[in-house]
Scaffold this motif. Structure first.
Motif, PDB file in Angstrom:
ATOM      1  N   VAL A 111     -14.775 -15.793  -0.267  1.00  0.00           N
ATOM      2  CA  VAL A 111     -15.836 -14.791  -0.255  1.00  0.00           C
ATOM      3  C   VAL A 111     -15.304 -13.536  -0.945  1.00  0.00           C
ATOM      4  N   THR A 112     -16.201 -12.808  -1.596  1.00  0.00           N
ATOM      5  CA  THR A 112     -15.827 -11.582  -2.295  1.00  0.00           C
ATOM      6  C   THR A 112     -16.347 -10.388  -1.504  1.00  0.00           C
ATOM      7  N   ILE A 113     -15.464  -9.413  -1.282  1.00  0.00           N
ATOM      8  CA  ILE A 113     -15.809  -8.248  -0.469  1.00  0.00           C
ATOM      9  C   ILE A 113     -15.484  -6.972  -1.228  1.00  0.00           C
ATOM     10  N   GLN A 114     -16.149  -5.887  -0.839  1.00  0.00           N
ATOM     11  CA  GLN A 114     -15.860  -4.574  -1.381  1.00  0.00           C
ATOM     12  C   GLN A 114     -15.101  -3.742  -0.336  1.00  0.00           C
ATOM     13  N   PRO A 115     -14.607  -2.556  -0.709  1.00  0.00           N
ATOM     14  CA  PRO A 115     -13.744  -1.787   0.201  1.00  0.00           C
ATOM     15  C   PRO A 115     -14.382  -1.423   1.537  1.00  0.00           C
ATOM     16  N   GLY A 116     -15.702  -1.205   1.548  1.00  0.00           N
ATOM     17  CA  GLY A 116     -16.348  -0.784   2.782  1.00  0.00           C
ATOM     18  C   GLY A 116     -16.697  -1.906   3.736  1.00  0.00           C
ATOM     19  N   VAL A 117     -16.365  -3.135   3.397  1.00  0.00           N
ATOM     20  CA  VAL A 117     -16.664  -4.270   4.275  1.00  0.00           C
ATOM     21  C   VAL A 117     -15.646  -4.282   5.424  1.00  0.00           C
ATOM     22  N   THR A 118     -16.151  -4.162   6.634  1.00  0.00           N
ATOM     23  CA  THR A 118     -15.294  -4.117   7.814  1.00  0.00           C
ATOM     24  C   THR A 118     -15.130  -5.513   8.418  1.00  0.00           C
ATOM     25  N   GLN A 119     -14.215  -5.618   9.365  1.00  0.00           N
ATOM     26  CA  GLN A 119     -14.039  -6.883  10.079  1.00  0.00           C
ATOM     27  C   GLN A 119     -15.333  -7.306  10.765  1.00  0.00           C
ATOM     28  N   ALA A 120     -15.997  -6.339  11.387  1.00  0.00           N
ATOM     29  CA  ALA A 120     -17.254  -6.662  12.078  1.00  0.00           C
ATOM     30  C   ALA A 120     -18.341  -7.096  11.104  1.00  0.00           C
TER      31      ALA A 120
END
Length: 543
Positions: A111-120
Protein backbone atom coordinates in the motif's frame (compact mmCIF):
# COMPACT_ATOMS: atom_id res chain seq x y z
CA UNK A 1 5.71 36.24 18.77
CA UNK A 2 8.83 35.44 16.70
CA UNK A 3 10.75 38.30 15.11
CA UNK A 4 10.15 38.19 11.34
CA UNK A 5 13.05 39.38 9.22
CA UNK A 6 12.74 40.61 5.63
CA UNK A 7 13.68 37.37 3.77
CA UNK A 8 11.32 35.32 5.93
CA UNK A 9 8.49 37.83 5.54
CA UNK A 10 9.01 37.86 1.77
CA UNK A 11 8.94 34.06 1.73
CA UNK A 12 5.81 34.02 3.89
CA UNK A 13 4.08 36.36 1.45
CA UNK A 14 4.87 33.99 -1.44
CA UNK A 15 3.92 30.89 0.56
CA UNK A 16 0.59 32.51 1.42
CA UNK A 17 -0.08 33.05 -2.28
CA UNK A 18 0.50 29.31 -2.84
CA UNK A 19 -1.14 27.85 0.28
CA UNK A 20 -3.75 30.48 1.08
CA UNK A 21 -4.19 32.36 4.35
CA UNK A 22 -5.13 29.20 6.24
CA UNK A 23 -2.02 27.41 4.95
CA UNK A 24 0.46 29.68 6.71
CA UNK A 25 0.62 30.24 10.48
CA UNK A 26 3.06 33.02 11.27
CA UNK A 27 1.86 34.05 14.71
CA UNK A 28 0.66 30.89 16.49
CA UNK A 29 3.47 28.33 16.51
CA UNK A 30 3.30 27.31 20.19
CA UNK A 31 1.75 23.89 19.56
CA UNK A 32 4.61 22.94 17.25
CA UNK A 33 7.20 24.28 19.71
CA UNK A 34 6.10 22.03 22.59
CA UNK A 35 8.53 19.17 23.18
CA UNK A 36 8.86 16.40 25.74
CA UNK A 37 12.66 16.79 25.79
CA UNK A 38 12.34 20.32 27.20
CA UNK A 39 13.99 22.07 24.26
CA UNK A 40 12.44 25.19 22.76
CA UNK A 41 13.24 26.37 19.25
CA UNK A 42 12.46 29.68 17.58
CA UNK A 43 9.92 28.86 14.85
CA UNK A 44 9.03 31.80 12.57
CA UNK A 45 6.08 30.11 10.87
CA UNK A 46 4.30 26.84 10.13
CA UNK A 47 3.27 25.86 6.60
CA UNK A 48 0.40 23.47 5.87
CA UNK A 49 0.55 22.08 2.31
CA UNK A 50 -2.06 19.57 1.19
CA UNK A 51 -0.47 18.12 -1.94
CA UNK A 52 2.83 17.31 -3.61
CA UNK A 53 2.79 20.31 -5.96
CA UNK A 54 2.47 22.70 -3.04
CA UNK A 55 5.44 21.06 -1.32
CA UNK A 56 7.54 21.60 -4.44
CA UNK A 57 6.55 25.27 -4.63
CA UNK A 58 7.27 25.75 -0.92
CA UNK A 59 10.82 24.47 -1.40
CA UNK A 60 11.39 26.61 -4.49
CA UNK A 61 10.37 29.70 -2.53
CA UNK A 62 12.58 28.62 0.38
CA UNK A 63 15.52 28.37 -2.01
CA UNK A 64 14.81 31.75 -3.53
CA UNK A 65 14.86 33.50 -0.15
CA UNK A 66 17.26 31.01 1.50
CA UNK A 67 14.88 30.38 4.39
CA UNK A 68 15.39 26.99 6.06
CA UNK A 69 12.39 24.65 6.34
CA UNK A 70 11.95 21.59 8.53
CA UNK A 71 9.43 18.93 7.43
CA UNK A 72 7.42 16.93 9.97
CA UNK A 73 4.84 14.24 9.27
CA UNK A 74 2.50 14.64 12.24
CA UNK A 75 5.02 16.17 14.66
CA UNK A 76 4.44 13.45 17.24
CA UNK A 77 8.07 12.37 17.52
CA UNK A 78 7.79 11.95 21.29
CA UNK A 79 11.07 11.83 23.19
CA UNK A 80 13.17 12.90 20.19
CA UNK A 81 12.09 16.53 19.76
CA UNK A 82 8.40 16.27 18.78
CA UNK A 83 7.88 18.79 15.93
CA UNK A 84 10.89 20.95 16.78
CA UNK A 85 13.66 21.48 14.22
CA UNK A 86 17.31 20.85 14.97
CA UNK A 87 18.22 24.53 14.60
CA UNK A 88 16.53 27.81 15.46
CA UNK A 89 14.89 29.87 12.73
CA UNK A 90 13.48 27.00 10.66
CA UNK A 91 9.97 27.23 9.25
CA UNK A 92 7.99 24.07 10.00
CA UNK A 93 6.64 22.23 6.94
CA UNK A 94 3.66 20.38 8.41
CA UNK A 95 2.86 17.43 6.14
CA UNK A 96 -0.08 16.06 8.11
CA UNK A 97 -2.43 17.37 5.40
CA UNK A 98 -0.91 14.92 2.91
CA UNK A 99 -2.92 11.98 4.23
CA UNK A 100 -3.87 9.93 1.17
CA UNK A 101 -3.76 6.12 1.08
CA UNK A 102 -3.56 4.67 -2.43
CA UNK A 103 -2.52 1.76 -4.61
CA UNK A 104 -3.58 -0.87 -2.09
CA UNK A 105 -3.03 -4.32 -3.57
CA UNK A 106 -4.89 -6.83 -1.35
CA UNK A 107 -3.38 -9.73 -3.24
CA UNK A 108 0.27 -8.65 -2.90
CA UNK A 109 -0.09 -6.84 0.42
CA UNK A 110 1.44 -3.47 -0.49
CA UNK A 111 0.00 0.00 0.00
CA UNK A 112 1.17 3.55 -0.69
CA UNK A 113 0.86 6.15 2.06
CA UNK A 114 1.59 9.84 2.50
CA UNK A 115 3.22 11.51 5.55
CA UNK A 116 -0.05 12.35 7.29
CA UNK A 117 -1.32 8.76 7.30
CA UNK A 118 -1.44 7.61 10.92
CA UNK A 119 -1.49 4.12 12.38
CA UNK A 120 -5.18 4.53 13.14
CA UNK A 121 -5.98 5.79 9.63
CA UNK A 122 -4.35 2.80 7.95
CA UNK A 123 -6.12 0.40 10.32
CA UNK A 124 -9.46 1.98 9.45
CA UNK A 125 -8.67 1.86 5.73
CA UNK A 126 -7.73 -1.83 5.85
CA UNK A 127 -10.86 -2.69 7.83
CA UNK A 128 -13.02 -0.88 5.30
CA UNK A 129 -11.30 -2.49 2.32
CA UNK A 130 -11.15 -6.07 3.62
CA UNK A 131 -7.41 -5.78 4.05
CA UNK A 132 -6.50 -8.79 6.15
CA UNK A 133 -3.11 -7.36 7.08
CA UNK A 134 -1.39 -6.03 10.18
CA UNK A 135 -0.58 -2.33 10.60
CA UNK A 136 3.12 -1.87 11.56
CA UNK A 137 2.19 -0.40 14.93
CA UNK A 138 4.42 1.11 17.61
CA UNK A 139 3.81 2.13 21.21
CA UNK A 140 3.80 5.82 20.22
CA UNK A 141 0.05 5.79 19.72
CA UNK A 142 -2.58 5.69 16.97
CA UNK A 143 -2.10 9.34 15.93
CA UNK A 144 1.53 8.97 14.86
CA UNK A 145 2.76 8.88 11.26
CA UNK A 146 3.67 5.55 9.70
CA UNK A 147 5.90 7.22 7.11
CA UNK A 148 7.77 9.29 9.71
CA UNK A 149 8.39 6.26 11.89
CA UNK A 150 9.71 4.23 8.96
CA UNK A 151 12.09 7.02 7.92
CA UNK A 152 13.42 7.13 11.49
CA UNK A 153 13.94 3.34 11.29
CA UNK A 154 11.39 2.64 13.95
CA UNK A 155 10.37 -0.88 14.82
CA UNK A 156 7.64 -2.91 16.45
CA UNK A 157 6.82 -6.39 17.67
CA UNK A 158 4.62 -7.37 14.68
CA UNK A 159 6.07 -9.68 11.97
CA UNK A 160 7.84 -6.98 9.93
CA UNK A 161 9.78 -5.72 12.93
CA UNK A 162 12.06 -3.27 11.07
CA UNK A 163 9.70 -0.71 9.57
CA UNK A 164 12.13 0.75 7.06
CA UNK A 165 12.81 -2.79 5.84
CA UNK A 166 9.15 -2.85 4.77
CA UNK A 167 9.58 0.22 2.55
CA UNK A 168 9.65 -0.79 -1.12
CA UNK A 169 9.44 2.57 -2.92
CA UNK A 170 9.89 6.26 -2.12
CA UNK A 171 8.83 9.43 -3.93
CA UNK A 172 10.39 12.65 -2.65
CA UNK A 173 10.56 16.33 -3.48
CA UNK A 174 14.21 17.43 -3.59
CA UNK A 175 15.38 20.73 -2.06
CA UNK A 176 15.16 22.52 -5.43
CA UNK A 177 11.55 21.43 -5.89
CA UNK A 178 12.26 18.69 -8.43
CA UNK A 179 10.83 15.21 -8.02
CA UNK A 180 12.80 12.08 -7.08
CA UNK A 181 11.49 8.74 -8.24
CA UNK A 182 13.26 5.42 -8.53
CA UNK A 183 14.71 4.25 -11.82
CA UNK A 184 12.24 1.37 -12.13
CA UNK A 185 9.29 3.74 -11.81
CA UNK A 186 10.80 6.19 -14.29
CA UNK A 187 11.13 3.30 -16.76
CA UNK A 188 7.43 2.48 -16.39
CA UNK A 189 7.90 -0.37 -13.93
CA UNK A 190 5.69 0.98 -11.13
CA UNK A 191 4.19 -2.47 -10.51
CA UNK A 192 7.44 -4.30 -9.89
CA UNK A 193 8.91 -1.27 -8.14
CA UNK A 194 6.20 -1.52 -5.48
CA UNK A 195 7.01 -5.20 -4.98
CA UNK A 196 10.83 -5.09 -4.86
CA UNK A 197 12.76 -2.94 -2.40
CA UNK A 198 16.17 -2.52 -3.99
CA UNK A 199 15.40 -1.47 -7.57
CA UNK A 200 18.40 -1.23 -9.90
CA UNK A 201 21.66 0.66 -9.43
CA UNK A 202 22.73 2.44 -6.21
CA UNK A 203 20.09 2.24 -3.49
CA UNK A 204 19.17 5.93 -3.36
CA UNK A 205 15.97 5.51 -1.34
CA UNK A 206 18.14 4.99 1.71
CA UNK A 207 19.30 8.61 1.61
CA UNK A 208 15.86 9.70 2.80
CA UNK A 209 16.00 7.57 5.95
CA UNK A 210 17.52 9.63 8.78
CA UNK A 211 18.64 12.14 6.18
CA UNK A 212 17.80 15.64 5.00
CA UNK A 213 18.07 15.16 1.25
CA UNK A 214 14.40 15.54 0.33
CA UNK A 215 10.79 15.64 1.53
CA UNK A 216 9.23 12.19 1.19
CA UNK A 217 5.67 12.64 -0.08
CA UNK A 218 4.80 9.01 -0.93
CA UNK A 219 6.02 5.70 0.41
CA UNK A 220 4.99 2.18 -0.55
CA UNK A 221 5.21 -0.35 2.26
CA UNK A 222 4.77 -4.11 2.43
CA UNK A 223 2.27 -5.31 5.03
CA UNK A 224 2.41 -8.51 7.05
CA UNK A 225 -0.65 -10.71 6.46
CA UNK A 226 -2.80 -11.41 9.49
CA UNK A 227 -1.97 -14.94 10.69
CA UNK A 228 -4.44 -17.61 11.64
CA UNK A 229 -3.53 -17.18 15.32
CA UNK A 230 -1.72 -14.63 17.46
CA UNK A 231 -0.64 -15.88 20.88
CA UNK A 232 1.24 -13.71 23.33
CA UNK A 233 3.75 -15.29 25.66
CA UNK A 234 5.01 -13.84 28.92
CA UNK A 235 7.94 -15.11 30.94
CA UNK A 236 9.89 -13.92 33.94
CA UNK A 237 12.69 -14.59 36.37
CA UNK A 238 12.81 -13.42 39.98
CA UNK A 239 16.59 -13.66 40.07
CA UNK A 240 18.49 -10.79 38.44
CA UNK A 241 21.58 -13.02 38.29
CA UNK A 242 19.84 -15.15 35.63
CA UNK A 243 19.99 -12.35 33.07
CA UNK A 244 23.26 -13.64 31.59
CA UNK A 245 21.68 -17.07 31.05
CA UNK A 246 18.35 -15.68 29.80
CA UNK A 247 19.77 -13.45 27.04
CA UNK A 248 21.38 -16.22 24.94
CA UNK A 249 18.19 -18.25 25.26
CA UNK A 250 16.28 -15.31 23.75
CA UNK A 251 18.71 -15.46 20.84
CA UNK A 252 18.14 -19.22 20.57
CA UNK A 253 14.36 -18.70 20.47
CA UNK A 254 14.65 -16.28 17.57
CA UNK A 255 16.94 -18.62 15.66
CA UNK A 256 14.73 -21.63 16.27
CA UNK A 257 11.41 -19.83 15.67
CA UNK A 258 12.40 -16.99 13.34
CA UNK A 259 9.17 -17.27 11.36
CA UNK A 260 6.48 -17.48 14.09
CA UNK A 261 8.41 -15.42 16.70
CA UNK A 262 9.96 -12.25 15.32
CA UNK A 263 10.73 -10.11 18.36
CA UNK A 264 11.02 -10.34 22.14
CA UNK A 265 11.06 -7.60 24.78
CA UNK A 266 12.91 -7.88 28.09
CA UNK A 267 11.94 -5.38 30.80
CA UNK A 268 13.54 -4.78 34.19
CA UNK A 269 11.39 -4.53 37.32
CA UNK A 270 11.37 -0.72 37.41
CA UNK A 271 10.17 -0.58 33.82
CA UNK A 272 7.34 -2.99 34.65
CA UNK A 273 6.38 -0.93 37.72
CA UNK A 274 6.12 2.19 35.55
CA UNK A 275 3.35 0.40 33.62
CA UNK A 276 1.50 -0.84 36.68
CA UNK A 277 1.50 1.78 39.47
CA UNK A 278 1.52 5.59 39.74
CA UNK A 279 4.89 7.10 40.52
CA UNK A 280 5.28 6.92 44.34
CA UNK A 281 6.38 10.50 45.04
CA UNK A 282 6.27 9.93 48.80
CA UNK A 283 8.85 7.13 48.51
CA UNK A 284 11.22 8.94 46.14
CA UNK A 285 14.24 11.02 47.12
CA UNK A 286 15.24 13.64 44.55
CA UNK A 287 12.88 11.91 42.12
CA UNK A 288 14.61 8.52 42.53
CA UNK A 289 13.32 5.31 44.04
CA UNK A 290 16.12 3.70 46.01
CA UNK A 291 16.92 0.07 45.30
CA UNK A 292 15.29 -0.81 48.63
CA UNK A 293 12.06 1.07 47.89
CA UNK A 294 11.94 -0.26 44.33
CA UNK A 295 12.30 -3.81 45.62
CA UNK A 296 9.57 -3.31 48.23
CA UNK A 297 7.24 -2.00 45.56
CA UNK A 298 8.12 -4.88 43.24
CA UNK A 299 7.48 -7.42 46.01
CA UNK A 300 4.12 -5.78 46.81
CA UNK A 301 2.94 -6.07 43.22
CA UNK A 302 4.61 -9.38 42.40
CA UNK A 303 6.97 -7.87 39.82
CA UNK A 304 10.01 -10.07 39.02
CA UNK A 305 13.56 -8.88 38.30
CA UNK A 306 13.11 -9.42 34.55
CA UNK A 307 9.98 -9.91 32.48
CA UNK A 308 9.76 -10.90 28.85
CA UNK A 309 7.06 -10.69 26.23
CA UNK A 310 6.71 -11.87 22.65
CA UNK A 311 4.11 -13.20 20.24
CA UNK A 312 3.63 -16.29 18.10
CA UNK A 313 2.25 -15.53 14.62
CA UNK A 314 1.33 -18.83 13.02
CA UNK A 315 -1.24 -21.43 12.12
CA UNK A 316 -2.69 -23.42 15.02
CA UNK A 317 -0.49 -26.41 14.26
CA UNK A 318 2.70 -24.36 14.06
CA UNK A 319 1.73 -22.39 17.18
CA UNK A 320 1.45 -25.63 19.16
CA UNK A 321 4.92 -26.67 18.07
CA UNK A 322 6.28 -23.19 18.84
CA UNK A 323 4.91 -23.38 22.39
CA UNK A 324 6.78 -26.63 22.95
CA UNK A 325 10.00 -25.06 21.70
CA UNK A 326 9.53 -22.02 23.93
CA UNK A 327 8.98 -24.24 26.96
CA UNK A 328 12.11 -26.23 26.13
CA UNK A 329 14.34 -23.20 25.62
CA UNK A 330 12.99 -20.73 28.17
CA UNK A 331 11.91 -23.19 30.84
CA UNK A 332 15.38 -23.74 32.38
CA UNK A 333 16.13 -19.99 32.70
CA UNK A 334 12.71 -18.65 33.78
CA UNK A 335 10.39 -19.07 36.75
CA UNK A 336 7.21 -18.58 34.76
CA UNK A 337 6.05 -18.94 31.16
CA UNK A 338 2.41 -18.37 30.17
CA UNK A 339 0.54 -18.09 26.88
CA UNK A 340 -2.33 -15.62 26.41
CA UNK A 341 -4.77 -15.10 23.56
CA UNK A 342 -8.07 -13.24 23.21
CA UNK A 343 -10.03 -16.26 24.43
CA UNK A 344 -8.18 -16.26 27.76
CA UNK A 345 -8.58 -12.50 28.18
CA UNK A 346 -12.33 -12.82 27.64
CA UNK A 347 -12.42 -15.65 30.18
CA UNK A 348 -10.66 -13.40 32.72
CA UNK A 349 -13.27 -10.67 32.16
CA UNK A 350 -16.07 -13.17 32.83
CA UNK A 351 -14.30 -14.35 35.98
CA UNK A 352 -14.02 -10.77 37.25
CA UNK A 353 -17.82 -10.50 37.27
CA UNK A 354 -18.33 -13.38 39.71
CA UNK A 355 -15.44 -13.06 42.20
CA UNK A 356 -15.35 -10.73 45.25
CA UNK A 357 -14.67 -7.03 44.58
CA UNK A 358 -11.11 -7.12 45.95
CA UNK A 359 -10.22 -9.70 43.30
CA UNK A 360 -12.47 -8.33 40.57
CA UNK A 361 -10.65 -4.99 40.34
CA UNK A 362 -7.25 -6.65 40.05
CA UNK A 363 -8.42 -9.17 37.44
CA UNK A 364 -10.15 -6.48 35.38
CA UNK A 365 -7.02 -4.31 35.43
CA UNK A 366 -4.90 -7.26 34.33
CA UNK A 367 -7.35 -8.12 31.56
CA UNK A 368 -7.34 -4.52 30.31
CA UNK A 369 -3.54 -4.47 30.20
CA UNK A 370 -3.35 -7.81 28.39
CA UNK A 371 -6.07 -6.74 25.97
CA UNK A 372 -4.11 -3.60 25.07
CA UNK A 373 -0.97 -5.63 24.49
CA UNK A 374 -2.82 -8.14 22.32
CA UNK A 375 -4.35 -5.37 20.21
CA UNK A 376 -0.85 -4.09 19.44
CA UNK A 377 0.24 -7.62 18.54
CA UNK A 378 -2.76 -7.91 16.22
CA UNK A 379 -1.63 -4.78 14.39
CA UNK A 380 -4.31 -2.58 15.95
CA UNK A 381 -2.87 0.65 17.38
CA UNK A 382 -3.70 2.01 20.83
CA UNK A 383 -2.16 4.43 23.29
CA UNK A 384 -1.69 2.03 26.23
CA UNK A 385 2.13 2.26 26.10
CA UNK A 386 2.02 6.05 25.79
CA UNK A 387 0.99 6.35 29.45
CA UNK A 388 4.66 5.81 30.32
CA UNK A 389 5.41 9.42 29.33
CA UNK A 390 3.09 10.62 32.12
CA UNK A 391 4.70 8.60 34.94
CA UNK A 392 6.84 11.43 36.36
CA UNK A 393 4.97 14.48 35.12
CA UNK A 394 1.88 15.49 33.20
CA UNK A 395 -1.70 14.60 34.07
CA UNK A 396 -3.41 12.02 31.87
CA UNK A 397 -6.03 13.66 29.63
CA UNK A 398 -9.57 13.44 30.92
CA UNK A 399 -12.78 12.40 29.18
CA UNK A 400 -11.09 10.10 26.69
CA UNK A 401 -9.04 12.86 25.06
CA UNK A 402 -6.07 11.55 23.05
CA UNK A 403 -2.74 11.54 24.83
CA UNK A 404 -0.25 14.16 23.69
CA UNK A 405 2.85 14.12 25.93
CA UNK A 406 4.31 17.29 24.42
CA UNK A 407 1.11 19.28 24.94
CA UNK A 408 0.44 17.77 28.37
CA UNK A 409 3.75 18.78 29.95
CA UNK A 410 5.46 15.38 30.07
CA UNK A 411 9.23 15.18 30.37
CA UNK A 412 10.68 12.36 28.24
CA UNK A 413 13.95 11.84 26.39
CA UNK A 414 14.62 8.48 24.76
CA UNK A 415 18.09 6.95 24.96
CA UNK A 416 18.06 4.16 22.39
CA UNK A 417 21.40 2.34 22.05
CA UNK A 418 22.18 -0.94 20.31
CA UNK A 419 23.34 -3.84 22.49
CA UNK A 420 24.69 -7.21 21.26
CA UNK A 421 22.54 -10.19 22.31
CA UNK A 422 25.18 -11.64 24.61
CA UNK A 423 24.73 -12.25 28.31
CA UNK A 424 27.95 -10.48 29.27
CA UNK A 425 27.16 -7.45 27.10
CA UNK A 426 23.63 -7.18 28.49
CA UNK A 427 25.02 -7.21 32.03
CA UNK A 428 27.62 -4.53 31.26
CA UNK A 429 24.92 -2.42 29.66
CA UNK A 430 22.43 -2.79 32.53
CA UNK A 431 25.16 -1.95 35.05
CA UNK A 432 25.97 1.20 33.05
CA UNK A 433 22.34 2.40 32.99
CA UNK A 434 21.76 1.62 36.66
CA UNK A 435 24.97 3.41 37.64
CA UNK A 436 24.47 6.62 35.64
CA UNK A 437 20.73 7.38 35.62
CA UNK A 438 20.27 7.86 39.39
CA UNK A 439 23.14 10.36 39.45
CA UNK A 440 20.91 12.70 37.42
CA UNK A 441 17.58 12.10 39.11
CA UNK A 442 16.40 9.60 36.50
CA UNK A 443 15.00 6.19 37.38
CA UNK A 444 16.71 3.41 35.37
CA UNK A 445 13.82 1.96 33.37
CA UNK A 446 15.19 -0.54 30.86
CA UNK A 447 13.67 -2.35 27.89
CA UNK A 448 15.71 -4.60 25.59
CA UNK A 449 13.96 -5.30 22.28
CA UNK A 450 15.38 -7.73 19.74
CA UNK A 451 15.91 -6.12 16.34
CA UNK A 452 17.17 -9.41 14.95
CA UNK A 453 18.82 -12.49 16.46
CA UNK A 454 22.09 -10.60 16.98
CA UNK A 455 21.20 -7.20 18.40
CA UNK A 456 18.91 -5.53 20.92
CA UNK A 457 17.74 -1.98 20.69
CA UNK A 458 17.35 -0.78 24.25
CA UNK A 459 14.91 2.00 24.97
CA UNK A 460 15.56 3.86 28.21
CA UNK A 461 12.99 6.61 28.92
CA UNK A 462 14.62 9.49 30.76
CA UNK A 463 11.53 10.71 32.60
CA UNK A 464 11.66 14.05 34.41
CA UNK A 465 9.58 16.96 35.66
CA UNK A 466 9.42 19.30 32.69
CA UNK A 467 7.98 22.11 34.82
CA UNK A 468 11.24 22.16 36.79
CA UNK A 469 14.16 23.71 34.87
CA UNK A 470 16.68 21.92 37.08
CA UNK A 471 15.05 18.52 36.48
CA UNK A 472 15.00 19.21 32.74
CA UNK A 473 18.67 20.20 32.67
CA UNK A 474 19.68 17.13 34.65
CA UNK A 475 17.81 14.81 32.29
CA UNK A 476 19.56 16.41 29.32
CA UNK A 477 22.90 16.00 31.11
CA UNK A 478 21.99 12.37 31.81
CA UNK A 479 21.56 11.73 28.09
CA UNK A 480 25.02 13.10 27.36
CA UNK A 481 26.56 11.08 30.18
CA UNK A 482 24.89 7.90 28.90
CA UNK A 483 26.08 8.57 25.37
CA UNK A 484 29.67 9.14 26.47
CA UNK A 485 29.70 6.04 28.66
CA UNK A 486 28.00 4.00 25.94
CA UNK A 487 30.57 5.11 23.39
CA UNK A 488 33.33 3.73 25.61
CA UNK A 489 31.44 0.49 26.21
CA UNK A 490 30.32 0.03 22.59
CA UNK A 491 26.60 0.78 23.11
CA UNK A 492 25.74 3.52 20.60
CA UNK A 493 22.24 4.84 19.76
CA UNK A 494 20.57 4.02 16.45
CA UNK A 495 18.40 7.13 16.61
CA UNK A 496 19.04 10.64 17.96
CA UNK A 497 17.01 13.51 19.33
CA UNK A 498 17.30 17.03 17.95
CA UNK A 499 19.81 18.07 20.64
CA UNK A 500 22.08 15.08 19.98
CA UNK A 501 22.69 15.31 16.23
CA UNK A 502 26.37 16.02 16.89
CA UNK A 503 26.68 12.35 17.83
CA UNK A 504 25.67 11.08 14.37
CA UNK A 505 29.27 11.11 13.16
CA UNK A 506 32.64 11.09 14.96
CA UNK A 507 34.34 14.46 14.44
CA UNK A 508 36.02 14.87 11.07
CA UNK A 509 35.35 11.30 9.99
CA UNK A 510 35.31 10.24 6.37
CA UNK A 511 31.67 9.20 6.71
CA UNK A 512 30.77 12.71 7.91
CA UNK A 513 32.66 14.25 5.00
CA UNK A 514 30.92 11.97 2.49
CA UNK A 515 27.47 12.80 3.90
CA UNK A 516 28.27 16.52 3.79
CA UNK A 517 29.44 16.25 0.19
CA UNK A 518 26.13 14.67 -0.81
CA UNK A 519 24.19 17.34 1.09
CA UNK A 520 26.16 20.17 -0.53
CA UNK A 521 25.55 18.72 -3.99
CA UNK A 522 21.79 18.33 -3.47
CA UNK A 523 21.11 21.31 -1.21
CA UNK A 524 23.92 23.89 -1.58
CA UNK A 525 22.00 26.54 0.39
CA UNK A 526 21.27 24.04 3.19
CA UNK A 527 17.64 25.06 3.40
CA UNK A 528 16.14 21.61 4.09
CA UNK A 529 16.25 20.47 7.74
CA UNK A 530 19.72 21.91 8.43
CA UNK A 531 21.67 19.91 10.99
CA UNK A 532 19.42 16.85 10.89
CA UNK A 533 21.77 13.86 11.03
CA UNK A 534 23.99 15.21 8.23
CA UNK A 535 26.63 17.62 9.62
CA UNK A 536 27.25 21.05 8.15
CA UNK A 537 30.53 21.19 6.18
CA UNK A 538 33.14 22.94 8.31
CA UNK A 539 34.94 24.19 5.24
CA UNK A 540 32.58 24.18 2.23
CA UNK A 541 35.34 25.43 -0.10
CA UNK A 542 37.32 22.27 0.64
CA UNK A 543 34.53 20.15 -0.80
Amino acid sequence: MPVINIPIQSAIDEWTAVLGESGVSATDTADFGASTIGTKRSIPAVLHPTNQDQVAKVLQIAQRWQVPVYPVSTGNNWGYGSANPVEDGCVILNLSGLDRISDFDPEMGVVTIQPGVTQAALREFLDENEGDYLVPVTGAGPNCSLLGNALERGYGITPITDHFAAVTRITAVLPDGSLYQTSLTEQGGEEVDRLFKWGVGPYLDGLFSQGNFGVVVNMTIALAPAPETVTAFFFSTKDDAKLEALVPMVRSVLRALGGPVVAINLLNSRRMLSMMVPFPEDKAVDGILSDHEAQLLADTHGVPAWSGVGAIYATREVAKAAKRTLKRLLGPVTDRLVFIDKRRVNAARKLAKVVPQRWSTKITGMADTLSGALEIMHGRPNDVALALAYWRSGALPANGQPKNPARDGCGLIWFAPLVPIRGSDARRYVDMIERICPQYGVNPLITLTTINDRCFDSTVPLLFDRSDASSTARAQECYRALYEAGQKEGFLPYRLNIDAMEFAYPGDSQSAKFASQLKTAIDPNNILAPGRYVPRPKNPEAL
